[in-house]
Design an enzyme around this catalytic site. Sequence first.
Site, PDB file in Angstrom:
ATOM      1  N   LYS A 118     119.943  17.349  45.128  1.00 12.43           N
ATOM      2  CA  LYS A 118     120.178  16.249  44.183  1.00 12.43           C
ATOM      3  C   LYS A 118     120.159  14.919  44.932  1.00 12.43           C
ATOM      4  CE  LYS A 118     121.463  18.977  40.692  1.00 12.43           C
ATOM      5  NZ  LYS A 118     120.273  19.536  40.112  1.00 12.43           N
ATOM      6  N   SER A 141     114.806  20.071  38.302  1.00 12.70           N
ATOM      7  CA  SER A 141     115.784  18.984  38.236  1.00 12.70           C
ATOM      8  C   SER A 141     115.377  17.758  39.053  1.00 12.70           C
ATOM      9  CB  SER A 141     117.154  19.489  38.689  1.00 12.70           C
ATOM     10  OG  SER A 141     117.169  19.724  40.053  1.00 12.70           O
TER      11      SER A 141
END
Lengths: 164, 132
Positions: free
Chosen positions: A86, A42
Amino acid sequence: MPFIIPFGRSFFKKIEWAIKFACFVHLIGEHVTEVTMCIGPSMLPTFNMIGDIVVLEHFSPKLKRLEIGDVVVCISPTNPWRAVCKRILGMPGDRICIDPTVINRKYIIVPRGHVWLQGDNMSNSTDSRSYGPVPYALIRGRVFARIWPQTCWIKNGMIPLQDE
Amino acid sequence: MQPTFNPDSNKLRRDVVLLNRWIAVTHEYVRGDVVTLFAPDDPDRVITKRIIALEGDTVFTTLPHPDKFVKIPKGHCWIEGDDIFHSKDSNEYGPVPLALINAKVSYILLPFSRFGKIERVESSRVSVFKDD
């Protein structure tokens, strides 16, 4: 107590020091800085898929000094055992386009006490686009350096848009 | 949480309770438990609420919530205060992540007149998800 005598006094001193050291390490890991591994596709241009060892600090979330563009580690809202890595793309009050590639764009205003998190590899990332804004209390720390494979600082990735 | 904690018989004195911190490590929650959690809208505040529903369940909401009923997503729970008319809970901000919970309230210690374990109270507005 004859069964203690073979160990002697120094043995208990050593145990005492071992417990003190363990408490100290736990305290540092919980409140100052921590080394973790970040695996998955990710965050692909920033971090590798097979796993990077990164360092995070716990001061910025506690002092509310996180900004748009910081890489953070937070507990996944969909699984309390997992932590995810993230980038913050929205702070409370910001108006965010959920997916700019579709024709009917949807906008959301990030609610109070939440942040909008997205991975850098937007085409292969489970993030706020699927589970919505993330409560600020779930953020564990800000990633500020990578140790392995290449040692480098992780800087805030925000670049202001420049008018021509 | 008025009938359970700080009732009117307390005369504005606060209850002293015993928290079970281990539950935040094992994440074994049961419907009806009273837990403390970080408020989703303010990371500095810790609130005390009762778990009404866990993931997969369907809850029939009360007024501030826009929808008639809500299915709880994965890793979330539905929390409500016992005094539903004076409580800012999931009916206002929706399901909350389980990771926000930091302890379970297990005993009331003070005042002595109400010393004892806190009972589980299950809500009737939940249809429980059964996993075969």
